[in-house]
Design a protein around this motif. Structure first.
Motif, PDB file in Angstrom:
ATOM      1  N   ARG A   1      33.120  66.166 -23.093  1.00 52.52           N
ATOM      2  CA  ARG A   1      32.043  65.801 -24.018  1.00 52.52           C
ATOM      3  C   ARG A   1      31.455  67.052 -24.671  1.00 52.52           C
ATOM      4  NH1 ARG A   1      26.932  63.038 -21.389  1.00 52.52           N
ATOM      5  NH2 ARG A   1      28.533  61.521 -20.777  1.00 52.52           N
ATOM      6  N   GLU A   2      31.247  68.099 -23.865  1.00 55.95           N
ATOM      7  CA  GLU A   2      30.703  69.342 -24.410  1.00 55.95           C
ATOM      8  C   GLU A   2      31.685  69.993 -25.379  1.00 55.95           C
ATOM      9  OE1 GLU A   2      28.805  73.555 -22.742  1.00 55.95           O
ATOM     10  OE2 GLU A   2      28.763  71.749 -21.491  1.00 55.95           O
ATOM     11  N   ILE A   3      32.966  69.936 -25.052  1.00 51.33           N
ATOM     12  CA  ILE A   3      33.991  70.465 -25.950  1.00 51.33           C
ATOM     13  C   ILE A   3      33.918  69.770 -27.307  1.00 51.33           C
ATOM     14  CG2 ILE A   3      36.495  70.507 -26.361  1.00 51.33           C
ATOM     15  CD1 ILE A   3      36.819  71.013 -23.321  1.00 51.33           C
ATOM     16  N   LYS A   4      33.795  68.449 -27.293  1.00 51.79           N
ATOM     17  CA  LYS A   4      33.761  67.683 -28.544  1.00 51.79           C
ATOM     18  C   LYS A   4      32.478  67.930 -29.334  1.00 51.79           C
ATOM     19  CE  LYS A   4      35.257  63.385 -28.111  1.00 51.79           C
ATOM     20  NZ  LYS A   4      35.458  62.040 -27.505  1.00 51.79           N
ATOM     21  N   GLU A   5      31.388  68.218 -28.627  1.00 51.92           N
ATOM     22  CA  GLU A   5      30.118  68.470 -29.306  1.00 51.92           C
ATOM     23  C   GLU A   5      30.060  69.864 -29.930  1.00 51.92           C
ATOM     24  OE1 GLU A   5      27.226  67.892 -26.274  1.00 51.92           O
ATOM     25  OE2 GLU A   5      27.206  65.696 -26.453  1.00 51.92           O
TER      26      GLU A   5
ATOM     27  N   ILE B   1      42.557  67.094 -29.098  1.00 54.61           N
ATOM     28  CA  ILE B   1      41.634  66.363 -28.229  1.00 54.61           C
ATOM     29  C   ILE B   1      42.168  64.960 -27.954  1.00 54.61           C
ATOM     30  CG2 ILE B   1      39.334  65.313 -28.141  1.00 54.61           C
ATOM     31  CD1 ILE B   1      38.268  67.814 -29.552  1.00 54.61           C
ATOM     32  N   SER B   2      42.797  64.345 -28.948  1.00 54.40           N
ATOM     33  CA  SER B   2      43.347  62.999 -28.746  1.00 54.40           C
ATOM     34  C   SER B   2      44.400  62.998 -27.640  1.00 54.40           C
ATOM     35  CB  SER B   2      43.947  62.469 -30.047  1.00 54.40           C
ATOM     36  OG  SER B   2      44.987  63.321 -30.514  1.00 54.40           O
ATOM     37  N   SER B   3      45.217  64.038 -27.568  1.00 55.70           N
ATOM     38  CA  SER B   3      46.223  64.130 -26.498  1.00 55.70           C
ATOM     39  C   SER B   3      45.553  64.324 -25.148  1.00 55.70           C
ATOM     40  CB  SER B   3      47.181  65.288 -26.779  1.00 55.70           C
ATOM     41  OG  SER B   3      47.913  65.069 -27.960  1.00 55.70           O
TER      42      SER B   3
ATOM     43  N   LYS C   1      44.182  61.015 -23.978  1.00 50.21           N
ATOM     44  CA  LYS C   1      45.234  60.101 -23.508  1.00 50.21           C
ATOM     45  C   LYS C   1      45.680  60.469 -22.092  1.00 50.21           C
ATOM     46  CE  LYS C   1      47.059  59.020 -28.108  1.00 50.21           C
ATOM     47  NZ  LYS C   1      48.187  59.239 -29.061  1.00 50.21           N
ATOM     48  N   ILE C   2      45.819  61.764 -21.822  1.00 51.79           N
ATOM     49  CA  ILE C   2      46.190  62.192 -20.471  1.00 51.79           C
ATOM     50  C   ILE C   2      45.084  61.818 -19.487  1.00 51.79           C
ATOM     51  CG2 ILE C   2      46.605  64.210 -19.003  1.00 51.79           C
ATOM     52  CD1 ILE C   2      48.097  65.471 -21.370  1.00 51.79           C
ATOM     53  N   ILE C   3      43.837  62.002 -19.897  1.00 49.32           N
ATOM     54  CA  ILE C   3      42.707  61.603 -19.046  1.00 49.32           C
ATOM     55  C   ILE C   3      42.803  60.121 -18.696  1.00 49.32           C
ATOM     56  CG2 ILE C   3      40.206  61.227 -19.048  1.00 49.32           C
ATOM     57  CD1 ILE C   3      40.003  63.859 -20.708  1.00 49.32           C
ATOM     58  N   ARG C   4      43.108  59.290 -19.681  1.00 45.05           N
ATOM     59  CA  ARG C   4      43.228  57.846 -19.420  1.00 45.05           C
ATOM     60  C   ARG C   4      44.365  57.558 -18.440  1.00 45.05           C
ATOM     61  NH1 ARG C   4      41.732  57.419 -24.982  1.00 45.05           N
ATOM     62  NH2 ARG C   4      43.901  57.257 -25.689  1.00 45.05           N
ATOM     63  N   GLU C   5      45.482  58.250 -18.605  1.00 53.24           N
ATOM     64  CA  GLU C   5      46.614  58.038 -17.697  1.00 53.24           C
ATOM     65  C   GLU C   5      46.260  58.459 -16.268  1.00 53.24           C
ATOM     66  OE1 GLU C   5      49.491  56.483 -18.287  1.00 53.24           O
ATOM     67  OE2 GLU C   5      48.683  56.048 -20.284  1.00 53.24           O
ATOM     68  N   LEU C   6      45.542  59.556 -16.128  1.00 55.80           N
ATOM     69  CA  LEU C   6      45.138  60.003 -14.790  1.00 55.80           C
ATOM     70  C   LEU C   6      44.134  59.032 -14.174  1.00 55.80           C
ATOM     71  CD1 LEU C   6      44.766  63.846 -15.449  1.00 55.80           C
ATOM     72  CD2 LEU C   6      46.647  62.693 -14.271  1.00 55.80           C
ATOM     73  N   ASN C   7      43.219  58.525 -14.992  1.00 58.94           N
ATOM     74  CA  ASN C   7      42.258  57.536 -14.489  1.00 58.94           C
ATOM     75  C   ASN C   7      42.960  56.268 -14.019  1.00 58.94           C
ATOM     76  OD1 ASN C   7      39.798  58.923 -14.743  1.00 58.94           O
ATOM     77  ND2 ASN C   7      39.651  58.449 -16.926  1.00 58.94           N
ATOM     78  N   LYS C   8      43.987  55.834 -14.750  1.00 54.02           N
ATOM     79  CA  LYS C   8      44.750  54.649 -14.355  1.00 54.02           C
ATOM     80  C   LYS C   8      45.359  54.813 -12.969  1.00 54.02           C
ATOM     81  CE  LYS C   8      46.315  53.190 -18.965  1.00 54.02           C
ATOM     82  NZ  LYS C   8      47.535  53.078 -19.819  1.00 54.02           N
TER      83      LYS C   8
END
Length: 477
Positions: free
Chosen positions: A50-54, A124-126, A129-136
């Motif tokens: 979040r901080e990176i994106k801000e 950031i989009s990549s 996506k990796i974050i979502r895969e790890l959360n899964k």
């Protein structure tokens, strides 16, 4: 263009990391050091991404930079105490690359494995996506900036490549005993054993503080892979204690990736993925120019030992005495030097030593199979010894800022600044110290079992030892 890059570090959301390690702190110390490309670190952590994106914006070249408003604030606040005389900290911008580190703890081959891997992506989009895969897969990414994931190293690599074909996975601090690819406690004996049929996608390894490139040159499977070095910094002043210098056509993720993959043109059966054309591998456009190295003896796992009992052994002593502590009988932590000798398929490499016009000793592979490297000592440590005061003392900090303000970023001071200019900015003692460090005329008490080694520029009795090294004309960056 030559770019000094430090692409392994941690944010304030990782354990045992300074709470000052935010985006502004990373930018500030990058400028002080002379680093042109810095890792974001820890982008799997929900608060840090979040901080990176801000605070950062994507450049369109696979890197990120400070947003314009924050950049003005950083320069007006953080740099306000520096009296910029002969140079401007704003001359070259510093950009960020999305780089994180994952801690894989799992069972393979009947053993518990603990391996840390760097994951680099261009967008950031990549990363998301990796974050979502790890959360899964049930990974608790909010627990730590360097999260523990119950995935094999191969699975981490597979996820990264399936999300983004241009992703890079690089084993971090490859020889550290407890958490590394080749680690003596919980690692593997080869890249193929660890990554199995995906091993040809591992284009590089990161040396860690307790090994240097020459030690890694003894491992045949690294002949056609890049050897990179980064700081693994947990605080701002530690940035750049190791770094990799890239020679690029432009500063972009693709150029960095191409440079890292440069040696992979000679892998036995390389499998190609992503947008880098195989014809560009072995290219002259983007490459690694050199690496800037910690003295490996200063690393905290260089020799074998047991810190609690103050037992330290060389590899030769361990082979004679065994791996049990002679005081308490518990197992010693087998260090990096021993482990390298254990896996090496060739004798120690006789490096070719050359001194450039600035008095810096560079070490070359005798067949030029890899880029050269130089050993450095951080400027704060040099000033600390010259002033007989701690690195955190007010006097040492003020002297550091004065030298940087007068002469330029730390890497320029360490490797290029004229000795007379150093004397004028500080005094003759600091100039002498930097001269000794450049040629390798120093003394090291090696580290072991989590205890950092101790570097001294001057021997206690005042005696000097000067190495006999050749001289050559070079300009590596």
């Amino acid at each position: 263009m030559k770019v000094i890059a430090d692409l392994q570090l941690h944010s304030k959301y990782s354990r045992a990391v300074s709470q000052k390690m935010n985006i502004e702190e990373l930018f500030f110390w990058s400028k002080m050091k002379g680093i042109g490309l810095i890792a974001t670190g820890d982008w799997t952590h929900p608060l840090w991404i979040r901080e990176i994106k801000e605070k950062l914006v994507e450049t369109g070249r696979g890197t990120l930079r400070l947003n314009s408003n924050l950049k003005k604030t950083v320069f007006s606040n953080l740099f306000s105490n520096l009296k910029r005389q002969s140079f401007s900290l704003q001359e070259q911008d510093t950009e960020f690359l999305l780089a994180t580190e994952l801690s894989s703890i799992y069972s393979q081959g009947g053993q518990t494995r603990r391996v840390h891997n760097l994951v680099w992506v261009p967008a950031i989009s990549s990363a998301e996506k990796i974050i979502r895969e790890l959360n899964k897969r049930g990974c608790n990414l909010g627990a730590d900036g360097r999260p523990i994931v119950g995935l094999t190293s191969k699975e981490v690599l597979q996820i990264a490549l399936e999300v983004d074909e241009s992703a890079l996975v690089i084993p971090a601090h490859a020889w550290t005993p407890w958490f590394a690819l080749y680690g003596s406690k919980s690692g593997f004996n080869s890249i193929e054993e660890c990554f199995e049929d995906l091993s040809d996608y591992i284009y590089a390894v990161e040396t860690g503080l307790s090994s240097d490139p020459a030690m890694n040159w003894r491992i045949p499977e690294l002949d056609h892979r890049s050897i990179v070095s980064f700081s693994d910094a947990h605080s701002g002043p530690k940035l750049g204690r190791e770094a990799t210098v890239f020679d690029l056509e432009e500063l972009s993720y693709e150029a960095i990736r191409e440079a890292v993959m440069d040696n992979a043109s000679n892998l036995s059966s390389p499998r190609r993925r992503g947008s880098v054309d195989s014809r560009l591998l072995g290219n002259d456009r983007n490459k690694i120019s050199c690496t800037l190295e910690f003295y490996p003896e200063e690393g905290k796992y260089h020799f074998d030992g047991h810190r609690n009992c103050k037992v330290r052994q060389t590899p030769e002593e361990t082979r004679e005495r065994g791996t049990q502590c002679p005081v308490c009988g518990r197992p010693l932590t087998v260090g990096v030097e021993y482990r390298v000798q254990e896996l090496a398929k060739r004798d120690p490499i006789n490096t070719v030593k050359k001194i450039d016009d600035n008095g810096v000793r560079w070490l070359y592979h005798p067949q030029n199979m890899h880029p050269p490297f130089v050993n450095i000592v951080p400027l704060l440590e040099i000033i600390s010894e010259a002033r007989h005061a701690g690195t955190g003392s007010k006097g040492v900090q003020e002297e550091y800022e004065k030298v940087i303000s007068s002469l330029g970023p730390e890497f320029h001071v360490l490797l290029k600044a004229d000795f007379d200019d150093i004397s004028r900015a500080s005094d003759a003692r600091l100039s002498e110290a930097i001269k000794k460090v450049r040629v390798g005329d120093i003394y090291i008490d090696p580290g072991y079992d989590g205890e950092f080694g101790k570097v001294k520029v001057w021997k206690d009795d005042g005696e000097d030892v000067v190495e006999d090294v050749g001289k050559d004309q070079m300009s590596l960056f």
